[in-house]
Every structure is written in C-alpha cells, then in structure tokens.
Write a protein that holds these residues in place. Structure first.
Motif, PDB file in Angstrom:
ATOM      1  N   ASP A   1       1.233   9.506  -5.837  1.00 27.00           N
ATOM      2  CA  ASP A   1       1.852  10.869  -5.565  1.00 27.00           C
ATOM      3  C   ASP A   1       2.985  11.228  -6.411  1.00 27.00           C
ATOM      4  OD1 ASP A   1       1.031  12.627  -3.655  1.00 27.00           O
ATOM      5  OD2 ASP A   1       3.028  12.419  -2.595  1.00 27.00           O
TER       6      ASP A   1
ATOM      7  N   ARG B   1       3.700   3.889   7.839  1.00 26.35           N
ATOM      8  CA  ARG B   1       4.698   4.027   8.533  1.00 26.35           C
ATOM      9  C   ARG B   1       5.076   3.734   9.853  1.00 26.35           C
ATOM     10  NH1 ARG B   1       5.818   8.330   4.358  1.00 26.35           N
ATOM     11  NH2 ARG B   1       6.983   7.302   2.495  1.00 26.35           N
TER      12      ARG B   1
ATOM     13  N   LEU C   1       0.853   4.215  -2.899  1.00 28.39           N
ATOM     14  CA  LEU C   1       0.841   5.724  -2.653  1.00 28.39           C
ATOM     15  C   LEU C   1       1.676   6.267  -3.031  1.00 28.39           C
ATOM     16  CD1 LEU C   1      -0.879   5.250   1.036  1.00 28.39           C
ATOM     17  CD2 LEU C   1      -2.100   6.012  -0.897  1.00 28.39           C
ATOM     18  N   GLU C   2       3.020   6.149  -3.027  1.00 31.66           N
ATOM     19  CA  GLU C   2       4.179   6.699  -3.336  1.00 31.66           C
ATOM     20  C   GLU C   2       4.074   7.015  -4.833  1.00 31.66           C
ATOM     21  OE1 GLU C   2       7.276   4.406  -1.500  1.00 31.66           O
ATOM     22  OE2 GLU C   2       7.177   5.776   0.223  1.00 31.66           O
TER      23      GLU C   2
ATOM     24  N   GLU D   1      -1.799   9.285   5.045  1.00 34.42           N
ATOM     25  CA  GLU D   1      -1.888   7.875   4.778  1.00 34.42           C
ATOM     26  C   GLU D   1      -0.438   7.107   4.935  1.00 34.42           C
ATOM     27  OE1 GLU D   1      -3.847   4.013   4.883  1.00 34.42           O
ATOM     28  OE2 GLU D   1      -4.368   5.895   5.442  1.00 34.42           O
ATOM     29  N   GLN D   2       0.592   7.811   4.295  1.00 29.05           N
ATOM     30  CA  GLN D   2       1.783   7.096   4.339  1.00 29.05           C
ATOM     31  C   GLN D   2       2.507   7.172   5.659  1.00 29.05           C
ATOM     32  OE1 GLN D   2       3.737   9.363   1.425  1.00 29.05           O
ATOM     33  NE2 GLN D   2       2.822   8.436  -0.329  1.00 29.05           N
TER      34      GLN D   2
ATOM     35  N   LYS E   1       0.930  -1.084  -0.106  1.00 28.05           N
ATOM     36  CA  LYS E   1       0.032  -0.061   0.087  1.00 28.05           C
ATOM     37  C   LYS E   1       0.909   1.398   0.124  1.00 28.05           C
ATOM     38  CE  LYS E   1      -3.789   2.313   0.289  1.00 28.05           C
ATOM     39  NZ  LYS E   1      -4.954   2.292  -0.744  1.00 28.05           N
ATOM     40  N   LEU E   2       1.874   1.282   0.789  1.00 20.85           N
ATOM     41  CA  LEU E   2       2.830   2.566   0.889  1.00 20.85           C
ATOM     42  C   LEU E   2       3.397   2.742  -0.589  1.00 20.85           C
ATOM     43  CD1 LEU E   2       4.372   4.374   2.665  1.00 20.85           C
ATOM     44  CD2 LEU E   2       6.042   2.950   3.210  1.00 20.85           C
TER      45      LEU E   2
ATOM     46  N   ARG F   1      -2.882  11.329   0.795  1.00 17.11           N
ATOM     47  CA  ARG F   1      -2.022  10.181   0.551  1.00 17.11           C
ATOM     48  C   ARG F   1      -0.660  10.425   1.287  1.00 17.11           C
ATOM     49  NH1 ARG F   1      -3.435  11.181  -4.587  1.00 17.11           N
ATOM     50  NH2 ARG F   1      -1.556  12.511  -5.284  1.00 17.11           N
ATOM     51  N   GLN F   2      -0.232  11.749   1.652  1.00 14.38           N
ATOM     52  CA  GLN F   2       0.898  11.791   2.649  1.00 14.38           C
ATOM     53  C   GLN F   2       0.440  11.255   4.216  1.00 14.38           C
ATOM     54  OE1 GLN F   2       2.229  15.776   1.816  1.00 14.38           O
ATOM     55  NE2 GLN F   2       3.076  15.258  -0.190  1.00 14.38           N
TER      56      GLN F   2
END
Length: 111
Positions: free
Chosen positions: A24, A71, A20-21, A66-67, A16-17, A63-64
């Motif tokens: 972005d 993390r 998202l990256e 959620e990231q 998922k990370l 998104r940030q």
C-alpha cells in the motif's frame, strides 16, 4: 486450536499484514491525482494515467479490507477467540484456517 498452532497463525497473519502495508505504501505514488494540463501530456496519456490511477485505488481498497480482516483475526487471537466462528461460536475447521488464517466464519455460516 492449540497454542503452538495459534502462534504459527499469528506469525502468518502478522507477516501478511506487513506485506500488505508495504504494498500500500509503495503504491501511493501511482494513486496521486493525475495532471490534467494538456501542455504537459496528451489526451490519451491522461486517459491512460487516469485508468492506472483507478486500478491502483481499487487495489488499495482491497488491501485495506484485507488488512481489516487480518487485524480482526489478530484481535480474536489476543482475546482467545481465534478458531471459533464469530456467528455461531462453533470451531472453524483447521483446513479452512490453514487456507485463510483470517477467516471469521465456519463453512456453514459462510454459506
């Protein structure tokens, strides 16, 4: 939570990370400043571009956030604290973690 289950959750979180990256990075072009030169584009086109830019920036902020949650969950896995509420220390229900592997709180503390 058992080790194989933690490993599966870690894989889900990492996937998922990465997703998202990628999202972005692909939206960076849309978030660039809008050209305000009236010779290049009309007023309505600029307003449209500004609205699209604002929506892209809002999506990027979500998104940030959620990231950051992901993390933090990965850090809890590394520390051996994953699956326990960060507020009260009680175990988080497996169904709750299955639904959202990055959730930091049990149902009681989340309410």
């Amino acid at each position: 939570m058992e080790m194989p289950e933690r490993a599966r959750m870690k894989e889900r979180l990492q996937a998922k990370l990465a997703e998202l990256e990628t999202l972005d990075a692909s939206g960076a072009e849309i978030r660039r400043p809008v050209e305000l030169d009236q010779q290049v584009q009309g007023r309505l086109s600029r307003m449209d571009a500004i609205q699209v830019q604002a929506m892209a920036e809002a999506g990027s902020r979500r998104r940030q956030a959620e990231q950051a949650r992901i993390r933090a969950a990965l850090a809890r896995i590394a520390e051996g604290e994953y699956g326990y509420c960060v507020a009260c220390g009680e175990p988080i229900a497996a169904r709750r973690l299955e639904n959202d592997p990055a959730v930091p709180n049990c149902v009681d503390c989340a309410a």
